[in-house]
Each structure stands twice: as structure tokens, then as C-alpha cells.
Design a protein around this motif. Structure first.
Motif, mmCIF file in Angstrom:
data_model
loop_
_atom_site.group_PDB
_atom_site.id
_atom_site.type_symbol
_atom_site.label_atom_id
_atom_site.label_comp_id
_atom_site.label_asym_id
_atom_site.label_seq_id
_atom_site.Cartn_x
_atom_site.Cartn_y
_atom_site.Cartn_z
ATOM 1 N N SER A 74 -13.608 5.046 -47.159
ATOM 2 C CA SER A 74 -13.880 4.931 -48.590
ATOM 3 C C SER A 74 -14.979 5.891 -49.013
ATOM 4 O O SER A 74 -15.068 6.247 -50.185
ATOM 5 C CB SER A 74 -14.280 3.490 -48.939
ATOM 6 N N PRO A 78 -12.452 6.972 -52.631
ATOM 7 C CA PRO A 78 -12.318 5.560 -53.002
ATOM 8 C C PRO A 78 -10.874 5.096 -53.127
ATOM 9 O O PRO A 78 -10.553 3.965 -52.777
ATOM 10 C CB PRO A 78 -13.036 5.493 -54.359
ATOM 11 N N GLY A 81 -9.613 4.295 -49.788
ATOM 12 C CA GLY A 81 -10.156 3.010 -49.378
ATOM 13 C C GLY A 81 -9.424 1.848 -50.014
ATOM 14 O O GLY A 81 -9.226 0.798 -49.387
ATOM 15 N N ILE A 139 -20.375 1.424 -51.643
ATOM 16 C CA ILE A 139 -19.259 1.561 -50.704
ATOM 17 C C ILE A 139 -19.620 0.956 -49.354
ATOM 18 O O ILE A 139 -18.806 0.296 -48.702
ATOM 19 C CB ILE A 139 -18.875 3.045 -50.544
#
Length: 366
Positions: A74, A78, A81, A139
Motif C-alpha cells: 500500500s 493505495p 493495497g 498506511i
């Protein structure tokens, strides 16, 4: 945009990791990469994550370890992820994690040392970035991933890839080259791209795009300059300000229809519009230079080496790995009925309040 797209999952992985490094370089103000042998340690995850979710020959994976591995990816992207939250992707991702662990046992000490030096820089860079970048912190926090653990995952992934690349022989490179020797021909082209529908936010239909491409072709054949026509007609941002020019590039870098035209169309002739998934291309081939395997540039050889190594890793993941995994036991997401039940259980009970309100109204009316 209209160049060929890579089909390799593993090459995509390399690019994603590169993207992560760029993100962190911007966040930290400067930076590079780093190392280790790659097993996420248990850390400050949320709740008890010690449950074993997979067993394989020689080891096991806990939920905490896998959550940290997912957090590592991630960092790069993102959206990548987010895929891990989808059950079918999550299981595949877990299997790949196991595959990397198994392949890491075969990595040479020399490669581990080289990747380790990169990993040291990566860890320093990440530590600096986390001092000021709140998005990076978000994250890492859910899984409790530390900088040291991120370094370990970096080494796990990169050492496997580098080891696979260094194992590629000249004979394998030659075999890969001979699958499509013509594709390595360097071509210099001018082209006008007239996009249709979704491309470049145009609203043209296929028919309208073809008509416009023929208009451009006719004007070029009539003597109007490529500079003028490219600026007026082309939807390719990479060449419209350069008279549609792409200097010597290997034909295989283009999408199939464009590649075919660049190899077969007569030199210095303006051909009929060629349709690709991106639109219609008016093409003029100015040069062709055939290449032999021993004359390839170092950049091309490196790309071939990576391609062969990617295929090697992919083959292991698809052919050998399934026989090495003994059990996958991922937590199952709640069903829709369970979600509805939980929502009802958590809803506030206002019945008492309603009774009190009714009583208050009755008393006030007496």
C-alpha cells in the motif's frame, strides 16, 4: 498511451515498487532504497492477529505478518493495497507472499548483500518521510508496520527479483529475441492519431474519427506540413508538437496494429489510416534498422533479461507453488445477513424515549 502494454504481473510489481520510491523521495525531500531477508515481525497490529492463516512446506504465515506485507504494498500504490480487501485477490496475494518466502531461500549471498545496501537507504528514507508525511503514517498504522519491517519486505521482494535476473543466461536472452526478431527492428515514424470516444476526452464516434484521419492524410499528401497537421489534428500529446515524429524505437514497443504497419508499410509513403484501440493513425515510416541479438543495446538486453526472469518467477508461482502450500485459512468476511444483524444490534434503542415522550404529552394535557 498507444504503446504496447506489459503483460507481466511481475514487471508491474517492479514498476509499483519504483512508484513507491518516487512517492517517498518527494515526501522526504530526497532519498533512495534499502534491504533484508523479508519476514514481517509481529507488531502493534489491532487486536489479536497471531492466528495462522497459511501453512506451507517449511513455514507458516500469521494474520499479522500478512497485514504488514499488504501495508508494504500500500506504500507503493493505495489502489493496489485496496485490492487486498477483495477476497479472491487477498488469497492470491497471500499465495504470492508465500512464493516470495520460498524463493528467497534460493537467493545468493551476493545478491542479498547488494540488495541489503539499497534496503538500508530505503529504511532511512522511509524514517525521514514518516516525520512529516501523515498519509504514509496512515498506511502503516493499521497493521503496525515498522520501518525495519518495511525494509525486510523490500529485501524479500527485490532480492528474489534480482536473483532471478542474474540467473538469466545469454542463451535465454537469445531464445527470447528469436521469438520476435522483427519486433526489435528500430523504426522512425511520423504519425497523426485521431482518437475516438473515451480517448483524450473526445466525443467522436469511430466513423467521425476515421473521416477526420482521412482529412489529415489527404492534406499531408497535398503538401501540407506534418508540423501543421499534427498540431491541428493529432490527439497524441507525445508527438503533436514535434510534427508527429517518433525517432528510432523498437517496433515491438507499439500496439500490434501500429507495429505491423511500421514494419510493412513502404518507406516514405503516407499510408491509409490504421485503426488501433486508441483511434486512427496516419503513418509515414521514415527509417527501419534491423537488429541482431549481438547488436542490441544494453537497455534492450536488460529489458529482455527482466522479461525472462519475470516469466521464471511467474512459472514458479503458477506451476510449483500450489504443490508447496499445505493450507490457506483466511478469515471470511461477514455475510450480508451478518452485516444487517450487526447494524441492527448497534442501532440505538429509542423505544424508552418514545414511551417517556408519550407520557409527558399525556401529563401536559391533563
Amino acid at each position: 498511451m498507444w504503446h504496447n502494454k506489459s503483460k507481466s504481473t511481475w514487471r508491474s510489481l517492479v514498476l509499483l515498487i519504483a512508484a513507491m520510491l518516487v512517492v517517498m523521495t518527494v515526501a522526504a525531500g530526497c532519498g533512495k532504497k534499502n534491504e533484508t531477508n523479508g519476514e514481517g515481525n509481529k507488531g502493534a497490529g489491532q487486536g489479536d492477529k497471531s492466528a495462522v492463516i497459511a501453512t506451507y512446506k517449511g513455514g507458516q504465515v500469521t494474520e499479522a505478518e500478512f497485514d504488514k506485507y499488504a501495508s508494504f504494498f500500500s506504500l507503493m500504490n493505495p489502489q493496489y493495497g485496496m485490492l487486498v480487501s477483495i477476497p479472491q485477490y487477498k488469497e492470491q496475494f497471500l499465495k504470492e507472499f508465500i512464493g516470495y518466502r520460498l524463493l528467497s531461500d534460493k537467493v545468493s549471498d551476493k545478491v542479498k548483500e547488494e540488495v541489503g545496501k539499497q534496503a538500508d537507504e530505503f529504511e532511512k528514507q522511509l524514517t525521514e518521510a514518516l516525520k512529516t508525511n501523515e498519509e504514509l503514517k496512515k498506511i502503516l498504522e493499521p497493521s503496525g508496520l515498522t520501518e525495519k519491517e518495511a525494509r525486510d519486505f523490500y529485501v524479500l521482494v527485490f532480492s528474489v527479483m534480482k536473483n532471478a535476473e542474474e540467473s538469466v543466461t545469454d542463451a535465454q536472452i537469445k531464445t527470447e529475441f528469436e521469438k520476435d526478431p522483427e519486433g526489435f527492428t528500430k523504426v522512425q515514424v511520423r504519425h497523426i492519431l485521431v482518437a475516438f470516444e473515451k480517448e483524450d476526452k473526445t466525443e467522436r464516434t469511430d466513423e467521425e474519427a476515421k473521416k477526420r484521419a482521412n482529412e489529415a492524410k489527404d492534406k499531408l499528401k497535398g503538401g501540407t506540413s506534418w508540423d501543421e497537421i499534427a498540431k491541428e489534428y493529432s490527439d497524441d500529446p507525445g508527438s503533436k508538437e514535434k510534427g508527429g515524429l517518433y525517432e528510432l524505437k523498437e517496433a515491438k514497443t507499439y500496439v500490434p496494429e501500429f507495429k505491423d504497419a511500421s514494419l510493412k508499410q513502404p518507406l516514405d509513403e503516407i499510408g491509409e489510416p490504421v485503426k488501433t484501440e486508441y483511434g486512427y493513425h496516419v503513418i509515414k515510416v521514415e527509417k527501419r534498422e534491423a537488429q541482431s541479438v549481438d547488436k542490441l543495446s544494453e537497455e534492450t538486453k536488460a529489458a529482455l533479461k527482466q522479461q525472462v526472469s519475470n516469466e521464471s518467477i511467474s512459472k514458479f508461482m503458477s506451476d510449483e507453488l500450489p504443490g508447496l502450500i499445505e493450507k490457506i485459512d483466511l478469515p471470511q468476511p461477514p455475510s450480508d445477513e451478518e452485516k444487517d444483524g450487526n447494524a441492527k444490534d448497534q442501532a440505538p434503542d429509542n423505544s424508552g424515549k418514545e414511551n417517556k415522550d408519550d407520557a409527558a404529552k399525556n401529563n401536559s394535557s391533563k
